[in-house]
Design a protein around this motif. Sequence first.
Motif, PDB file in Angstrom:
ATOM      1  N   ASP A  15       0.803  -1.214   0.000  1.00 16.87           N
ATOM      2  CA  ASP A  15       0.000   0.000   0.000  1.00 16.87           C
ATOM      3  C   ASP A  15       0.840   1.271   0.000  1.00 16.87           C
ATOM      4  OD1 ASP A  15       1.054  -0.218   2.525  1.00 16.87           O
ATOM      5  OD2 ASP A  15      -0.853  -0.042   3.596  1.00 16.87           O
ATOM      6  N   VAL A 205     -14.213  -1.432  -8.693  1.00 18.55           N
ATOM      7  CA  VAL A 205     -14.643  -0.543  -7.614  1.00 18.55           C
ATOM      8  C   VAL A 205     -16.153  -0.370  -7.661  1.00 18.55           C
ATOM      9  CG1 VAL A 205     -14.406   1.755  -6.614  1.00 18.55           C
ATOM     10  CG2 VAL A 205     -12.432   0.656  -7.695  1.00 18.55           C
ATOM     11  N   ASP A 277      -8.736   1.291   1.330  1.00 14.30           N
ATOM     12  CA  ASP A 277      -8.609   1.032  -0.103  1.00 14.30           C
ATOM     13  C   ASP A 277      -8.562   2.375  -0.823  1.00 14.30           C
ATOM     14  OD1 ASP A 277      -8.740   0.175  -2.727  1.00 14.30           O
ATOM     15  OD2 ASP A 277     -10.460  -1.154  -2.423  1.00 14.30           O
ATOM     16  N   ARG A 279      -8.622   2.813  -4.024  1.00 13.51           N
ATOM     17  CA  ARG A 279      -9.281   2.780  -5.334  1.00 13.51           C
ATOM     18  C   ARG A 279     -10.598   3.565  -5.389  1.00 13.51           C
ATOM     19  NH1 ARG A 279      -9.437  -3.496  -6.362  1.00 13.51           N
ATOM     20  NH2 ARG A 279     -10.130  -3.304  -4.180  1.00 13.51           N
ATOM     21  N   GLU A 304      -1.156   3.865 -10.758  1.00 10.96           N
ATOM     22  CA  GLU A 304      -2.456   3.448 -10.232  1.00 10.96           C
ATOM     23  C   GLU A 304      -3.583   4.313 -10.791  1.00 10.96           C
ATOM     24  OE1 GLU A 304      -0.670   1.692  -6.017  1.00 10.96           O
ATOM     25  OE2 GLU A 304      -1.795   3.578  -6.027  1.00 10.96           O
TER      26      GLU A 304
END
Length: 381
Positions: A15, A205, A277, A279, A304
Amino acid sequence: MELLFLAHRVPFPPDRGDRIRSYHILRHLAARARVHLVAFSEGAGEVAPPELAGLASVTLIPRTRSQAVAALAALTKGLPVSLTAFASAGMRRAVAARRADAVYCFSGQMAQYLPAGVPAVMDFVDVDSAKFAGFAEQGSPPMRWMMRREARLLGAFERRVAARVDASLFVSAAEAALFREGGATGRIVPVENGIDAAAFAPAAVTDVAAEGALLVFTGQMDYRPNVEAVRWFAQDVLPALRRRYPTLRLAIVGRAPTAAVQALASPAVIVTGAVADVRPWLAAATVCVAPLRLARGIQNKVLEAMAMARPVVATAAAAEGIDHAGTLRVADDADAQVAAIAALLDDPAQATALGAAARARVIERYDWTARLAPLDALLGL
């Protein structure tokens, strides 16, 4: 093959920049060899994550030396602080206890533990000495002297390590070239970061973090280049954008925000701290920004965002390591940042097309399997 993997930090969860790279490399190597991970933990309380149990045997050594003690030891012994901060008799004993046919050493701080007489690949990731040289240019006089000292001593150490290992790895061709230009010898190889494009995909997502026009910056928020980037952006770029788009907000998404970052919080600036998260925040972004003034190698935050099909506006420093082929916008000064972001806010179709092109570029160019394939030959796997 018995492979010893040395790391300055536990490579999980993936992460943050260093953990993303080290975790994917560990997973790649574990499919090809019997891996023994020896890494520093963040204090005595950290335990080996169960997710690593299927990849390697794990030995963790607590790192408890404070930065002040490390700096004093460095000044006394004529060493870089980067090394004394990670000096540990426990780590030396743990490395000596492991028999290995080869060593993969992740991050320059761990090079002091390379066992003699064992084939080794040294993953420097970035040219850390160049990073400290950059800090020296920006610092006040006392800190400037310390940063210059660190750049000089660490650079000499990096070159000595490169001369003795079988290969020195860097995250981009630009970093590898910079290392050679600094006088390094030996086999110097770029092994780029990749991206899990299936995980970082719009379709992955379901929960979107926010609504409305939103700029998103992601990163470890106690890391100096990230802190300086968001402070500059919030002070020099965002106000001009807000005059044109009064409801526009900036989200600073990442763990451990410093007091300086927390002070930016306002109706116009969201400071999230750690999130489970990242995302959903990327999915919610109208535009992702990477306004770093000092950056080394490949910025995972940019990969990302591109993988999530978001339009990205980045400084030249943040974009330099990525072969983006025009699928992001590069803007350096405040006026250029405002113009690039405004153009995307004013033209949603252009923003969508840029994001789609960015995702296609990531899938084509930055799959982890292809990026890490050179490791097999380097380590004789």
